[in-house]
Design an enzyme around this catalytic site. Structure first.
Site, mmCIF file in Angstrom:
data_model
loop_
_atom_site.group_PDB
_atom_site.id
_atom_site.type_symbol
_atom_site.label_atom_id
_atom_site.label_comp_id
_atom_site.label_asym_id
_atom_site.label_seq_id
_atom_site.Cartn_x
_atom_site.Cartn_y
_atom_site.Cartn_z
ATOM 1 N N ARG A 1026 0.862 -1.190 0.000
ATOM 2 C CA ARG A 1026 0.000 0.000 0.000
ATOM 3 C C ARG A 1026 0.898 1.240 0.000
ATOM 4 O O ARG A 1026 1.832 1.349 0.795
ATOM 5 C CB ARG A 1026 -0.903 -0.010 1.228
ATOM 6 C CG ARG A 1026 -1.910 1.126 1.277
ATOM 7 C CD ARG A 1026 -2.719 1.035 2.559
ATOM 8 N NE ARG A 1026 -3.471 -0.205 2.638
ATOM 9 C CZ ARG A 1026 -3.820 -0.798 3.783
ATOM 10 N NH1 ARG A 1026 -3.451 -0.267 4.940
ATOM 11 N NH2 ARG A 1026 -4.523 -1.914 3.777
ATOM 12 N N ARG A 1095 -1.389 6.623 9.598
ATOM 13 C CA ARG A 1095 -1.402 6.079 8.242
ATOM 14 C C ARG A 1095 -1.705 7.179 7.229
ATOM 15 O O ARG A 1095 -1.716 8.361 7.553
ATOM 16 C CB ARG A 1095 -2.411 4.940 8.153
ATOM 17 C CG ARG A 1095 -2.053 3.781 9.095
ATOM 18 C CD ARG A 1095 -2.918 2.567 8.850
ATOM 19 N NE ARG A 1095 -2.532 1.449 9.699
ATOM 20 C CZ ARG A 1095 -3.071 0.236 9.600
ATOM 21 N NH1 ARG A 1095 -4.019 -0.011 8.700
ATOM 22 N NH2 ARG A 1095 -2.692 -0.742 10.396
ATOM 23 N N LYS A 1165 -3.396 1.235 15.127
ATOM 24 C CA LYS A 1165 -3.403 2.095 13.947
ATOM 25 C C LYS A 1165 -4.007 3.458 14.269
ATOM 26 O O LYS A 1165 -4.821 3.592 15.204
ATOM 27 C CB LYS A 1165 -4.190 1.418 12.826
ATOM 28 C CG LYS A 1165 -5.675 1.286 13.111
ATOM 29 C CD LYS A 1165 -6.437 0.589 11.997
ATOM 30 C CE LYS A 1165 -6.312 -0.907 12.066
ATOM 31 N NZ LYS A 1165 -7.233 -1.600 11.127
ATOM 32 N N LYS A 1167 -5.639 6.982 12.202
ATOM 33 C CA LYS A 1167 -6.078 7.460 10.895
ATOM 34 C C LYS A 1167 -6.612 8.890 10.990
ATOM 35 O O LYS A 1167 -7.336 9.222 11.931
ATOM 36 C CB LYS A 1167 -7.167 6.544 10.323
ATOM 37 C CG LYS A 1167 -6.696 5.107 10.106
ATOM 38 C CD LYS A 1167 -7.808 4.221 9.568
ATOM 39 C CE LYS A 1167 -7.315 2.796 9.335
ATOM 40 N NZ LYS A 1167 -8.395 1.933 8.799
ATOM 41 N N CYS A 1386 -14.588 -3.830 0.514
ATOM 42 C CA CYS A 1386 -13.174 -4.115 0.766
ATOM 43 C C CYS A 1386 -12.726 -5.283 -0.105
ATOM 44 O O CYS A 1386 -13.532 -5.907 -0.791
ATOM 45 C CB CYS A 1386 -12.973 -4.436 2.239
ATOM 46 S SG CYS A 1386 -13.693 -6.016 2.745
ATOM 47 N N CYS A 1392 -7.201 -11.427 1.653
ATOM 48 C CA CYS A 1392 -7.213 -10.943 3.022
ATOM 49 C C CYS A 1392 -7.336 -12.109 3.997
ATOM 50 O O CYS A 1392 -8.299 -12.879 3.934
ATOM 51 C CB CYS A 1392 -8.353 -9.952 3.230
ATOM 52 S SG CYS A 1392 -8.441 -9.348 4.935
ATOM 53 N N CYS A 1431 -15.258 -8.873 6.852
ATOM 54 C CA CYS A 1431 -15.091 -9.105 8.288
ATOM 55 C C CYS A 1431 -15.495 -7.820 9.007
ATOM 56 O O CYS A 1431 -15.738 -6.790 8.370
ATOM 57 C CB CYS A 1431 -13.654 -9.497 8.614
ATOM 58 S SG CYS A 1431 -12.503 -8.099 8.617
ATOM 59 N N CYS A 1435 -12.961 -2.038 6.865
ATOM 60 C CA CYS A 1435 -12.109 -1.259 5.953
ATOM 61 C C CYS A 1435 -12.923 -0.400 4.992
ATOM 62 O O CYS A 1435 -12.477 0.677 4.597
ATOM 63 C CB CYS A 1435 -11.194 -2.192 5.169
ATOM 64 S SG CYS A 1435 -9.930 -2.973 6.192
#
Length: 1533
Positions: A1026, A1095, A1165, A1167, A1386, A1392, A1431, A1435
């Site tokens: 990414r 990110r 994470k 964001k 996603c 994944c 899931c 995302c």
């Protein structure tokens, strides 16, 4: 036949009677030998009675009836009798015509009659007729029962008079309402047929010996009177039909003899032309056919009183509108017109239909239509359109051009199912559109609801287009010449058995010869004086000199055609009639895997042996998962190996769903190869309802394990010093390896590309897996020899690692207690050893819908129904891991810990004795599964007598992410060493945690995981990369570079992510470093694109406020750079060559110290996003920090409202986890925003939960502290106070598609990229199109948070060029449903590792099934935000969508409703664990209700709340409250 005329009740009977009377031989095509057709039952009845034919010359004048199965190449049975001078008729369904097209061309010049019943019977497809319309046959159509009888008679009479084949076609359903008719008048039939003409043909024989023989037969026109003088009838026929025929037959034989004696004294007749043709007699023309037909019909009128013309017209003489019907509904339309009263809706409407469809006579059509007609509607019942304009529409248009000039409008329609009930509204719809100011072309009329088809023949065609034939068209365009379109029963085109390749090969040879003659004609024309101007001659000469050069001939052809068109002479027009031949054609024969049987005797052998420069495209449709079900008695051979052994052929093995680029390369190489080429193409096909996903998964399995290797073989390469063989996939099968080894090709290939060496050593089909299991088990047993203590075998099946961790820990604890512990996965255990075990423990988690995890599937399948194992001496126990609330519905309770319970039951039934009762771990317990485990484990030690051992060593704590980060030396770990390890495609687990910080995740292809395990291979590891691209803005050059990376180093696709950046998939380990370096050369990087750091910073792509957007983007860039990690590990690992020499282009190496992050970075994470009102196109509420841009009074960016604590991640049924929306802290100025973001991040760094990663996101920190306390801590670090929140308003959170113009005068076009996947397919070259745009674009690309791309900053002077490219590649199409345009998904499967269900590959399929409802209720253009993830990590930010589907298990989803259209409100669970049928059953009525009951401007999410369908979620902490489907407590253990 009946002794009296009697009555006829069906078209099949009427046709069968006429065919029997008029033929020596009738070929009756049947569904099977045991099942009659609508014709054959009558034919066999007549034959059993010894009824006589009028023309048969056999003993007793009884014709021969040949019954042939529909899939046994029926027309092959025609050649021998017709060439022996016998009159042959065929009664058949339409389904045999396309496979027999080669025969049709050969038989066109014989008086054969085909009576064709169109299929499917209830709703026939006329495209079969249009597809063969140019085969040289005469075509007659009947619509009613009476017409079926008369046109059948016409067909036989016309065949005799013209000497040409006649196809009489009809739809049985068209005459359903017709009453019975009288049987044929035998005397009239005799007179109309003209027995003298029949005898002349029967006395001839051409002596041809094979279907390839060119007998030179050409029917000719006769100058004699069309028909002999009419002999009056001698009363009614006698009661015995046979006796009435016999006397006439004898007299006709006498007549035959006299006619033969005088043959040399009189002008040759049409029939005699079969044996003696004068050179002065002209060949039969279209006008001759019409003259013969009119002659036959004039006799029918005189003898029987019924009148026919080439074109039928019904309606008033002053009609202004005409409806031309080419389909089964003509009789219904005619009836409505005839019943229309004067002055009604249909008073000036006429109906037109073709009785003589081919040859098409424009003059006859013009004569039939009243000159008052101004508008013509053409209705075609063509199920499978191959062109935009229907063939009959083009016929009519051509005719009208040469007509009386009164017709102003011609409109084409697609005719659906028409019956007596819907014909009137259908006709009204046709007229409303026809008479409108701007009529719509190709409008559908009639019903789409067709009665279930009759499946006697099993010939219904699945509506699946073959990707490979489309690629041929894309590559070669007008140059492509495909001799046939035959596919196997699985290939998606026809379910008939495919005919031999010999037939298509003959067609290609004829095509080559035709072009050779054309080249000679051009050479002759180049020296001719028949042109009006001199220009064409020199160009024709130049072209002729280069006719065999593909490139030069094509280049010169355009100039030649231009000059011929300008010249306009008859010679020029003649050449233009064959203008396609000015380009050297790429000749292709398309076949199926049916050609893989009996290769030595098949046409494939003949093609290869011929050495001709033709190409075979052979489509293999056997799904990998069904390969073992093939008929063992009909062994399928490998055509590729067969062709390579010939030595003179180019061979390629391709799979479009594996490598589109390799298909292109193979086809281009095949086209250039001088000699025969064979391109094997894989397209697995189960049935009509296959989804592209199924085909993709089957292809990947076949390619990955070597069942269908991708390769190219070019024997000409040797002369150029290049390898003949090129392997384009990882594995090859044993037979292919043996072939290569024979000529040392394999060794050469390994030397050329050592990376493939280990893969090439693996044979597909060897039983390596069983050997590996045994070897591993024996090695472990040997290791344990000599140890004291009882044995304990521990087997696990693990879905997410918990079961394997427990098993290994249990084994270590057992060893510490003196036990001989063995631990392994269930899939690695040889089941035959189970009875010899003394103590065995099973630990299994629960996957899917109560299923074993993947590594336990094989073990469970082997033991569940086993009755031979005797486990009487085995002691066992089972522990299961599950979640009681995962399946909340009462009927789904059985899925809780189902694998453990099932295994416990089976072991007990096999006689095993319990060590301890089954233990069940439940994620809903206070300590999760550990609660149940801590109760169960002591029972095992107690049963084994080792529960009181003292001095046990202290167990080290489990390794956590925090430990890994701390020990990594600022994100280095052992990544560099792992990259150099060529023994595996993977990195270590710890390094995989660290590579996330570098912007890459290790994944494996889950589509092929099971198959690789079965072959003894490690998972198909690859990496996702990414990029870091603040604000999603990329230059055109960067776009091209990203495209190059995806093609050469990835899986040939790019993913535009929901975080506005590029993502690559399928990057194998050896290409990981080159990919990183290529990204760096593009002045981008991947650092901090993933991991526990800040990110990629997002920013609204808003194209209409260019100045404000640039300022906001600058802030995003500044934040991204400011919060970037400082470690030099990224540069050391990725931006050095093999000698560790730095080759970086962008990015400056800094000291190894993290002033912002520290050695352990952030807890989770982080964001950040910026939204610019009124568009919340980046979901500002869903991020750890959301910044809402505020415009000042001067129009400049003044600052931002700051939101904190948004986040999407959650865990199913864990109510301690939830999605959350951001909360307002206040306002900050634009020049301070990077500092504010830093301080928010630092508070999270110091106060976030580092012990529980499920509770580590900023949203939980804010909720635990409270907003006010959190604000205070930020302000304390900042040294400033937040200002008061500024007013703002959001209108939507979706993208605006199409062209927009900003305030500076620049233009922007938003391209719809479904779910962000940029790729080329056989039908849509999106990737190529965007690349071509990037090559000329002077502006920039903006990636959006909704996974689309904006072609931005286009100046007015560049608009035409960009629009042209958009149009060329179909990128300008934004006319999708509002639901599709507002959707997002996603990646999920196959890459994944967290995915529980499909997402990106399934959402488009689901929307397809909802769009019919949207159309029906008028919501097609309404925006409804729908999102899907595989899931609950979120995302694609599903929790904010108005309707969302979150994967729960494969094929099952939780459904959420009530999210805010502006992205401001979370949705709430509506239904749990539902599958597609339930989704559709919920959505369809809900959409209808919304359409009917919504208020003005009310959005779908708001409507669901107002109507009480769902309760509103105010914020994340009440996400689990008041759900529509409450979890039910499970009372089971």
């Amino acid at each position: 036949m009946t002794p009296s005329r009697g009555q006829v009740h069906s078209p099949g009977e009427a046709v069968a009677r006429i065919a029997y009377l008029s033929s020596d031989v009738v070929v009756a095509v049947q569904p099977s030998q045991a099942t009659d057709s609508e014709f054959s039952s009558h034919l066999k009845r007549f034959q059993s009675r010894k009824a006589k034919s009028l023309v048969a010359t056999a003993d007793g004048a009884v014709p021969e009836i040949i019954s042939v199965r529909h899939n046994a190449d029926p027309l092959l049975s025609v050649f021998s009798p017709v060439r022996s001078g016998k009159l042959v008729a065929v009664t058949t369904p339409s389904s045999i015509l396309l496979p027999a097209i080669f025969h049709l061309y050969k038989l066109a010049n014989y008086p054969v009659v085909l009576h064709v019943s169109l299929q499917p019977a209830n709703f026939p497809d006329f495209s079969v007729i249009t597809a063969i319309r140019n085969s040289g046959w005469t075509f007659l159509q009947s619509q009613t029962l009476q017409e079926a009888q008369d046109m059948a008679l016409t067909a036989h009479a016309l065949a005799l008079r013209s000497g040409k084949g006649v196809v009489h076609f009809f739809a049985t359903g068209s005459s359903e309402g017709d009453g019975p008719i009288e049987a044929e008048d035998v005397n009239a039939v005799r007179e109309i047929l003209d027995l003298d003409t029949a005898r002349r043909f029967q006395s001839s024989s051409d002596g041809a010996t094979g279907i390839y023989a060119d007998d030179g037969r050409r029917p000719v026109a006769s100058d004699r009177s069309d028909l002999p003088p009419v002999v009056g009838r001698n009363g009614a026929p006698t009661p015995d039909l046979a006796s009435s025929i016999h006397s006439k037959l004898e007299s006709s034989r006498t007549s035959e003899l006299s006619s033969q004696q005088s043959a040399t004294e009189s002008p040759p007749s049409v029939a005699s032309a079969a044996t003696t043709i004068e050179t002065t007699v002209p060949v039969v023309t279209s006008e001759d056919i019409l003259r013969y037909a009119n002659g036959v019909w004039s006799h029918i009128k005189r003898l029987l009183g019924r009148e026919y013309q080439a074109f039928y017209y019904a309606g008033p003489a002053n009609a202004e509108n005409a409806i031309f019907v080419f389909g089964s509904g003509a009789s219904y339309f005619t009836k409505v017109i005839e019943e229309a009263r004067r002055g009604g809706d249909f008073s000036k409407v006429g109906i037109v239909a073709a009785r003589l469809y081919r040859p098409w006579l424009s003059s006859a059509l013009i004569e039939a239509i009243p000159q008052s007609v101004k508008r013509i509607a053409v209705l075609e019942q063509i199920h499978r359109r191959t062109t935009k304009w229907g063939p009959v529409l083009l016929d009519v248009l051509t005719s009208i051009k040469s007509g009386f000039g009164g017709v102003q409008t011609v409109v084409g329609y697609q005719l659906g199912y028409v019956n007596a009930k819907n014909v009137t509204p259908s006709l009204r719809a046709v007229l409303q559109n026809l008479t409108s100011e701007k009529p719509v072309q190709n409008l559908e009329v009639g019903s789409k609801d067709v009665p279930a088809p009759v499946t006697d023949y099993g010939l219904e065609k699945p509506q699946v287009e073959t990707a490979y034939t489309k690629i041929l068209d894309q590559l070669f365009g007008q140059r492509a010449f495909v001799a046939n379109a035959l596919k196997s029963s699985h290939a998606g085109i026809s379910s008939t058995v495919v005919a031999s390749p010999e037939f298509g090969f003959g067609s290609l040879i004829a095509r080559k010869e035709r072009r050779a003659r054309f080249v000679d004609e051009v050479k002759e024309a180049a020296t001719s004086n028949q042109f009006i101007t001199e220009n064409p001659k020199s160009w024709l000469a130049r072209w002729a000199a280069n006719a065999d050069d593909v490139t030069k001939a094509g280049e010169i052809a355009d100039d030649v055609l231009t000059r011929l068109e300008t010249d306009g002479s008859p010679l020029a027009r003649n050449l233009l009639d064959n203008k396609r031949l000015f380009r050297k054609e790429s000749l292709w024969l398309v076949g199926s895997d049916a050609w893989s049987y009996d290769l030595g005797n098949s046409g494939v052998h003949h093609v290869l042996a011929s050495g001709e420069n033709v190409n075979l495209l052979i489509i293999d449709s056997t799904p990998y998962s069904e390969r073992a079900a093939a008929d063992a008695n009909r062994r399928k051979k490998d055509i590729g190996l067969y062709a390579m052994n010939f030595g003179n052929a180019y061979v390629a093995s391709t799979a479009v769903y594996s490598s589109y680029t390799q298909v292109l390369q193979a086809m281009l190489e095949a086209d250039k190869f001088d000699g025969p080429s064979v391109v094997l193409a894989y397209l697995p096909y189960f049935g009509e309802h296959d989804s592209p996903l199924t085909v993709l998964q089957e292809t990947k399995k076949a390619v990955d394990v070597g069942y269908w290797p991708l390769y190219r073989w070019n024997p000409h390469n040797e002369a150029k010093g290049e390898p003949n063989f090129s392997l384009d996939s990882e594995h090859i099968k044993k037979e292919l390896k043996d072939f290569l080894a024979r000529d040392n090709q394999l060794t050469q290939l390994m030397k050329k590309d050592p990376a493939f060496a280990s893969s090439l050593a693996q044979d597909f089909g060897t039983e390596v897996r069983a050997q590996q299991k045994r070897k591993a088990k024996d090695a472990y047993n040997q290791l344990l020899e000599g140890l004291l203590g009882a044995p304990l075998t521990i087997l696990y099946a693990s879905d997410n690692g918990n079961a394997s961790t427990l098993a290994k820990r249990l084994a270590n604890r057992g060893k510490a207690r003196g036990l001989k512990s063995t631990v392994m996965s269930m899939e690695d255990y040889p089941l035959e050893d189970l009875p010899s075990e003394e103590n065995i423990v099973f630990i299994t988690s629960t996957a899917g819908q109560g299923e074993f995890p993947q590594d336990g599937h094989a073990f469970w399948e082997a033991i569940k129904d086993n009755t031979e194992l005797d486990l009487a001496t085995v002691r066992y126990s089972v522990f299961g891991l599950g979640d009681k609330h995962y399946w909340p519905r009462k009927e789904d309770r059985i899925y809780y810990n189902k694998p453990a319970k099932d295994l416990n039951r089976v072991l007990s039934n096999l006689g095993a004795q319990k060590l301890a009762d089954i233990g069940l771990g439940d994620d809903q317990d206070p300590d999760g599964f550990q609660t149940g485990y801590q109760e169960w484990e002591p029972k095992i030690w107690q049963a084994l007598g080792v529960d009181k051992v003292e001095g046990l060593p202290e167990e080290p704590p489990p390794l956590t992410n925090e430990d890994i980060k701390l020990a990594s030396n600022y994100l280095r770990g052992t990544i560099l060493e792992g990259l150099k390890d060529t023994s595996t495609g993977a990195l270590s687990a710890s390094d995989c945690q660290l590579t996330k910080f570098h912007g890459t995740y290790m994944q494996d292809d889950r589509d092929v995981r099971d198959e690789r395990k079965a072959q003894g291979l490690e998972p198909a590891y690859s990496f996702m990369i990414r990029c870091r691209l603040a604000g999603g803005v990329a230059t055109p050059q960067q776009w091209v570079q990203m495209d190059d990376i995806s093609t050469s180093l990835g899986n040939e696709t790019m993913k535009l992510t929901t975080r506005q950046t590029f993502q690559f998939h399928g990057v194998i380990k050896s290409k990981l470093k080159p990919a990183m370096q290529a990204i760096n050369r593009s002045l981008m990087d991947t650092i901090a694109a993933c991991g526990d750091v800040n990110r990629n910073v997002m920013c609204s792509s808003l194209p209409t406020q260019s100045k404000l957007q640039k300022q906001a983007w600058a802030s995003a860039k500044r934040i991204s750079d400011h919060l970037l990690p400082s470690t030099t590990a990224y540069h050391e690992i990725w931006l050095t060559d093999d000698d560790d020499k730095k080759i970086q282009v962008a990015g400056n190496a800094v000291q190894d110290f993290e002033p912002l992050y520290g050695p352990t970075y952030l807890p989770r994470k982080f964001k950040i996003t910026i939204a610019i009102p009124p568009h919340n196109d980046t979901d500002v509420y869903a991020h750890d920090i959301g910044l809402i841009a505020i415009r000042g009074s001067d129009g400049e960016l003044e600052g931002f409202n700051v939101l904190v604590g948004g986040g999407m991640g959650a865990t199913h049924n864990n109510k301690k986890t939830y999605p959350q929306i951001g909360r307002h802290l206040g306002f900050c100025k634009a020049d301070e925003v990077h500092t504010v973001c830093e301080k928010v991040m630092l508070v999270q760094r110091d106060h976030g939960d580092r012990k529980n990663r499920k509770h580590a996101r900023l949203k939980y920190t804010v909720d635990d502290m409270g907003v006010d306390v959190f604000r205070g801590k930020v302000e304390e670090l900042w040294g400033e106070k937040f200002g008061k929140q500024r007013p703002f308003e959001f209108a939507s959170n979706i993208d605006t598609f199409g062209w927009l113009r900003d305030e500076t005068g620049l233009n922007h076009f938003t391209v719809f990229v479904e779910n962000g996947r940029v790729e080329d397919t056989a039908t849509f070259q999106m990737k190529t199109g965007l690349r071509e745009i990037a090559k000329v674009l002077k502006g920039e690309f903006r990636l959006t948070g909704n996974q689309h791309v904006i072609i931005s900053n286009v100046a007015d002077e560049d608009l035409d060029e960009i629009k042209g490219l958009l149009r060329k590649y179909k990128l300008d199409n934004v006319h999708f449903s509002g639901l599709r345009l507002s959707s997002s998904a996603c990646v999920a499967f196959p890459t994944c590792g967290l995915a529980m269900a499909e997402s990106e590959r399934y959402l488009p399929v689901l929307i397809d099934k909802l769009e019919a409802t949207l159309e029906e209720v008028g919501l097609r253009n309404d925006s409804i935000v729908m999102r899907m993830t595989g899931c609950p990590n979120g995302c694609a930010r599903p929790w904010l969508a108005e309707v969302a589907f979150v994967g729960k298990a494969y094929g099952a989803y939780n459904m959420y409703l009530g999210g805010g259209y502006h992205g401001q409100r979370l949705g709430k669970l509506y239904r749990s664990s539902i599958k597609e049928d339930e989704i559709l059953a919920i959505m369809r009525p809900l959409l209808k209700q919304y359409a009917l009951e919504r208020e003005e401007g009310e959005r779908f999410g708001d409507f669901c709340i107002r109507k009480g369908v769902i309760q509103a979620t105010k914020e994340g902490r009440d996400f689990h409250d008041n759900v529509a489907e409450e979890d039910e407590e499970d009372d089971e253990e």
